[in-house]
Design a protein around this motif. Structure first.
Motif, PDB file in Angstrom:
ATOM      1  N   VAL A 177      -0.352  -2.439   5.150  1.00 15.25           N
ATOM      2  CA  VAL A 177      -1.553  -2.951   4.817  1.00 15.25           C
ATOM      3  C   VAL A 177      -2.864  -3.189   5.679  1.00 15.25           C
ATOM      4  O   VAL A 177      -2.450  -3.217   6.705  1.00 15.25           O
ATOM      5  N   THR A 216      -4.661  -4.477  -3.833  1.00 12.16           N
ATOM      6  CA  THR A 216      -4.364  -5.548  -2.463  1.00 12.16           C
ATOM      7  C   THR A 216      -3.079  -5.918  -2.865  1.00 12.16           C
ATOM      8  O   THR A 216      -2.232  -6.099  -3.607  1.00 12.16           O
ATOM      9  N   SER A 219      -1.383  -9.118  -5.269  1.00 10.30           N
ATOM     10  CA  SER A 219      -2.434  -9.436  -6.116  1.00 10.30           C
ATOM     11  C   SER A 219      -1.997  -9.919  -7.587  1.00 10.30           C
ATOM     12  O   SER A 219      -1.158  -9.118  -8.087  1.00 10.30           O
ATOM     13  N   ASP A 240      -8.063  -6.022   5.266  1.00  8.05           N
ATOM     14  CA  ASP A 240      -8.516  -6.490   4.044  1.00  8.05           C
ATOM     15  C   ASP A 240      -7.585  -6.826   3.075  1.00  8.05           C
ATOM     16  O   ASP A 240      -7.849  -6.813   1.962  1.00  8.05           O
ATOM     17  N   GLY A 241      -6.338  -6.368   3.221  1.00  7.93           N
ATOM     18  CA  GLY A 241      -5.345  -6.338   2.314  1.00  7.93           C
ATOM     19  C   GLY A 241      -4.993  -5.230   1.238  1.00  7.93           C
ATOM     20  O   GLY A 241      -4.072  -5.320   0.401  1.00  7.93           O
ATOM     21  N   CYS A 242      -5.801  -4.091   1.615  1.00  3.45           N
ATOM     22  CA  CYS A 242      -5.433  -2.927   0.862  1.00  3.45           C
ATOM     23  C   CYS A 242      -4.009  -2.285   1.040  1.00  3.45           C
ATOM     24  O   CYS A 242      -3.678  -2.129   2.026  1.00  3.45           O
TER      25      CYS A 242
END
Length: 186
Positions: free
Chosen positions: A10, A154, A157, A13-15
């Motif tokens: 990851v 993300t 999510s 920024d959570g991608c």
């Protein structure tokens, strides 16, 4: 009961798109190999199963492809030989040491967890979200890449409820990557 461990790369920024992070190096590949070796079986959704198979299945010739460096082969051998369960509503048949996981997802995964062994490994995006929402994940391993992707799917999510986590282990790589191991707080 054997634990279900979710592990994924990851960005900050959570991608969690598989191409958004840093390219793997020897140190990170050793880490991922060890993570897979801790599991009795791998649990994948269709997309992750097909992506991993296309990259890491040993060719029928028995010779790894030329693009694969020597330091990638232990990971390739580990994932290639591991037993796999695939969750899919569209596939009717799988191979590559795999079988389709039949039945209702929570019941099927609970049955797998109740079998003796060291643990199960789940990767991907969609299936882990469903398992997290069901409260079936016992450990989260986030391999945090020191970059901002600015796009892509993300991490988790759509999670329905907060899951408080306890940091139980941290490993920092020379590349600036950090592997963080968490367990849900009951």
């Amino acid at each position: 009961m054997r634990p279900l461990r979710y592990a994924i790369n990851v960005t900050l920024d959570g991608c969690c798109h598989h191409e958004a992070g840093l390219p793997p190096d020897e140190e990170s590949m050793r880490f991922w190999t060890a993570e897979l070796q801790r599991a009795d079986a791998l649990l994948f959704g269709r997309t992750t199963y097909e992506m991993m198979e296309s990259a890491w299945r040993k060719p029928a010739s028995g010779i790894w492809p030329g693009w694969m460096d020597d330091w990638q082969r232990p990971f390739a051998s580990t994932i290639d030989g591991a037993p796999k369960y695939v969750v899919s509503s569209t596939l009717t048949d799988v191979d590559w040491n795999a079988e389709l996981l039949p039945g209702d997802l929570p019941d099927a995964v609970t049955r797998l967890k109740q079998e003796p062994g060291n643990g199960l490994f789940v990767g991907g995006v969609t299936l882990p979200l469903a398992l997290a929402n069901l409260g079936l994940i016992d450990e989260y391993v986030f391999v945090v890449q020191p970059l901002l992707a600015g796009h892509g799917p993300t991490l988790l999510s759509g999670l329905r409820e907060h899951i408080p986590l306890d940091l139980v282990e941290r490993h920092d790589f020379r590349s600036g990557v950090s592997a963080l191991r968490y367990r849900p707080i009951p």
